[in-house]
Design a protein around this motif. Structure first.
Motif, mmCIF file in Angstrom:
data_model
loop_
_atom_site.group_PDB
_atom_site.id
_atom_site.type_symbol
_atom_site.label_atom_id
_atom_site.label_comp_id
_atom_site.label_asym_id
_atom_site.label_seq_id
_atom_site.Cartn_x
_atom_site.Cartn_y
_atom_site.Cartn_z
ATOM 1 N N ARG A 86 -6.679 8.052 -13.775
ATOM 2 C CA ARG A 86 -5.506 8.578 -13.077
ATOM 3 C C ARG A 86 -5.427 10.101 -13.117
ATOM 4 O O ARG A 86 -4.906 10.725 -12.190
ATOM 5 C CB ARG A 86 -4.220 7.971 -13.631
ATOM 6 N N LYS A 93 -4.180 12.702 -18.600
ATOM 7 C CA LYS A 93 -3.825 11.417 -19.203
ATOM 8 C C LYS A 93 -5.058 10.775 -19.851
ATOM 9 O O LYS A 93 -4.943 10.098 -20.878
ATOM 10 C CB LYS A 93 -3.234 10.496 -18.141
ATOM 11 N N ASP A 105 -6.548 -2.861 -23.986
ATOM 12 C CA ASP A 105 -6.785 -2.644 -22.561
ATOM 13 C C ASP A 105 -8.122 -3.273 -22.159
ATOM 14 O O ASP A 105 -9.057 -2.584 -21.744
ATOM 15 C CB ASP A 105 -6.772 -1.144 -22.256
ATOM 16 N N ASP A 137 -2.155 14.009 -10.760
ATOM 17 C CA ASP A 137 -2.268 12.696 -11.360
ATOM 18 C C ASP A 137 -2.116 11.671 -10.233
ATOM 19 O O ASP A 137 -1.178 11.751 -9.439
ATOM 20 C CB ASP A 137 -1.173 12.527 -12.423
ATOM 21 N N VAL A 183 -1.201 8.607 -10.182
ATOM 22 C CA VAL A 183 0.026 7.805 -10.232
ATOM 23 C C VAL A 183 1.218 8.621 -9.750
ATOM 24 O O VAL A 183 2.030 8.148 -8.952
ATOM 25 C CB VAL A 183 0.254 7.264 -11.656
ATOM 26 N N ASP A 184 1.310 9.854 -10.203
ATOM 27 C CA ASP A 184 2.411 10.718 -9.751
ATOM 28 C C ASP A 184 2.299 11.012 -8.263
ATOM 29 O O ASP A 184 3.303 11.109 -7.551
ATOM 30 C CB ASP A 184 2.400 12.027 -10.540
ATOM 31 N N GLU A 202 -5.971 0.152 -17.430
ATOM 32 C CA GLU A 202 -4.548 0.345 -17.187
ATOM 33 C C GLU A 202 -4.290 1.484 -16.191
ATOM 34 O O GLU A 202 -3.281 1.467 -15.487
ATOM 35 C CB GLU A 202 -3.802 0.605 -18.495
ATOM 36 N N HIS A 203 -5.184 2.445 -16.119
ATOM 37 C CA HIS A 203 -5.051 3.514 -15.131
ATOM 38 C C HIS A 203 -5.176 2.949 -13.725
ATOM 39 O O HIS A 203 -4.420 3.302 -12.822
ATOM 40 C CB HIS A 203 -6.126 4.582 -15.353
ATOM 41 N N ASP A 217 -4.622 -0.105 -12.596
ATOM 42 C CA ASP A 217 -3.444 -0.898 -12.222
ATOM 43 C C ASP A 217 -2.286 0.012 -11.825
ATOM 44 O O ASP A 217 -1.589 -0.240 -10.837
ATOM 45 C CB ASP A 217 -3.026 -1.802 -13.388
ATOM 46 N N ALA A 218 -2.078 1.066 -12.592
ATOM 47 C CA ALA A 218 -0.962 1.977 -12.315
ATOM 48 C C ALA A 218 -1.189 2.752 -11.014
ATOM 49 O O ALA A 218 -0.245 2.984 -10.247
ATOM 50 C CB ALA A 218 -0.780 2.950 -13.483
ATOM 51 N N ALA A 269 -0.469 0.376 -8.056
ATOM 52 C CA ALA A 269 0.964 0.100 -7.928
ATOM 53 C C ALA A 269 1.712 1.292 -7.354
ATOM 54 O O ALA A 269 2.668 1.124 -6.583
ATOM 55 C CB ALA A 269 1.537 -0.282 -9.294
ATOM 56 N N ALA A 270 1.287 2.510 -7.704
ATOM 57 C CA ALA A 270 2.018 3.712 -7.277
ATOM 58 C C ALA A 270 1.717 4.116 -5.847
ATOM 59 O O ALA A 270 2.526 4.810 -5.210
ATOM 60 C CB ALA A 270 1.688 4.871 -8.212
#
Length: 401
Positions: free
Chosen positions: A167, A171, A266, A311, A313-314, A337-338, A340-341, A344-345
């Protein structure tokens, strides 16, 4: 079986200009920023190019991009100004470099459609660029200085593909930094209870949820201590009249993510006690580890947990073009996990997420089996369904696989 498409590589330079007092890379001539690029293409004409860039290093020889070229895709592979090292890297500048590359591909090379393909660390770069091109928000650098990025008028891509990506650099590093270090000037002074490489530590894999929670909080705390010091040191230099002064420093022990030694953290299909750089215990003190050599501005822009601005996600909610997130099932560099996020974002109405089962970070696979053909086939089909590749390239994909 037919031979894969023979593609060509044409090296060229992209030059854009910035009027700045401080130069952060070696060899800059006056106000010129010179980027090394390659155009990789098969014999079939195309009005679509896949644009690739990584914050550091030259992406043109990475396996996945060469395989895409063998399938007949046109690839614009461009290095950033920081291709020789990231100590002074500011992500705001890398986004400007990507903007120059995209402008050149559209205006000089004549490509009508541009697909942004971010691999690994290029993912947050491409997502951040697309978000800024669609809905710009960055006004200052992470260190609070003016940047030409504000009002740059970036040309948006027509689609975004995040392939085996994390991401963001900040991070990723925060999740890997060793929280046992108590004194940055004396990294040998450590909290034994947080040293996952100490065989005497009673906390051993598989780790408890409480240990992971404590460990992650300590990682963020260490990142913030370094960031607070960097901001204070930069302010001190400026207060003494050194508006353009810098200070360089080393951050020790930066590959201590529990997920690399405990596969239950993870989980994916990766090999335990291993990373894309090798044994994590060795990498933790290696010169090749992320974030090892730094400048004040570089740390704040690419590694600071609270101040870095790019980022995936942001950036995701500002992205509206079609998007794909592709995961390597056994990725030993980018945390699941990165992925997936990021998916989703992403604000795209048209988006999908796919996994290349058992593929490592480079899609070279395990036990000599390559997953590159599978990845290229999925990418090509997805592009064709969105009128971003012609039928000839799609047919060639089956041959290249």
């Amino acid at each position: 079986m037919a031979e894969p498409v023979r593609y060509t590589r044409t090296p060229y330079l992209i030059v854009h200009r910035e009027d700045r007092v401080r130069k952060d890379v070696y060899g800059a001539i006056d106000d010129a920023v010179v980027l090394q690029a390659q155009l990789m293409r098969g014999p079939t004409p195309s009005d679509t190019a896949l644009v690739v860039m990584h914050p550091i290093g030259a992406p043109a020889y990475l396996p996945v991009f060469a395989q895409l070229a063998r399938a007949g895709h046109h690839i614009v592979a461009c290095a950033s100004r920081y291709s020789n090292g990231d100590a002074a890297l500011e992500m705001e500048n890398v986004v400007l470099d990507l903007g120059a590359c995209i402008k050149d591909a559209r205006e000089r090379l004549g490509y009508k459609k541009l697909v942004l393909l971010g691999w690994s660390g290029g993912g947050s770069l491409m997502a951040g660029y697309q978000a800024e091109a669609e809905k710009p928000v960055v006004q200052l650098t992470a260190s609070g200085e003016e940047t030409p990025l504000a009002g740059a008028g970036l040309i948006p891509g027509d689609a975004l593909m995040l392939v085996a990506s994390h991401r963001s650099r900040h991070k990723l590093l925060t999740g890997q930094i060793d929280p046992s270090v108590l004194d940055e000037r004396n990294p040998g002074q450590r909290d034994a209870a947080l040293d996952i490489y100490d065989p005497a530590n009673p906390a051993q894999p598989p780790y408890s949820a409480d240990f992971i929670t404590t460990y992650r909080a300590a990682q963020i705390a260490r990142n913030r201590r370094i960031s607070d010091w960097a901001r204070a040191r930069l302010a001190e230099l400026k207060a003494k009249g050194g508006e353009h002064d810098e200070y360089c420093f080393v951050v020790h022990r930066t590959m201590a993510d529990p997920r690399w030694i405990d596969p239950s953290v993870d989980p994916n299909q990766r090999r335990p006690n291993w990373t894309y750089l090798g044994d994590p215990r060795v990498v933790n003190d290696s010169a090749s580890a992320l974030g090892r050599f730094n400048s004040l501005r570089g740390w704040l822009s690419q590694w600071s947990y609270d101040h870095a601005q790019f980022d995936s996600v942001d950036a995701g909610p500002r992205i509206t073009v079609p998007g794909m997130v592709m995961t390597a099932g056994a990725d030993d560099a980018c945390p699941p996990e990165h992925t997936d996020a990021m998916f989703a974002a992403m604000g795209s109405a048209d988006k999908c997420k796919v996994t290349i089962d058992h593929a490592n970070h480079y899609f070279t696979g395990a036990e000599g089996k390559s997953h590159l053909g599978e990845a290229v086939g999925i990418i090509s089909t997805w592009l064709a369904e969105r009128d971003l590749v012609n039928d000839t390239v799609l047919a060639n994909t089956r041959v290249a696989a």
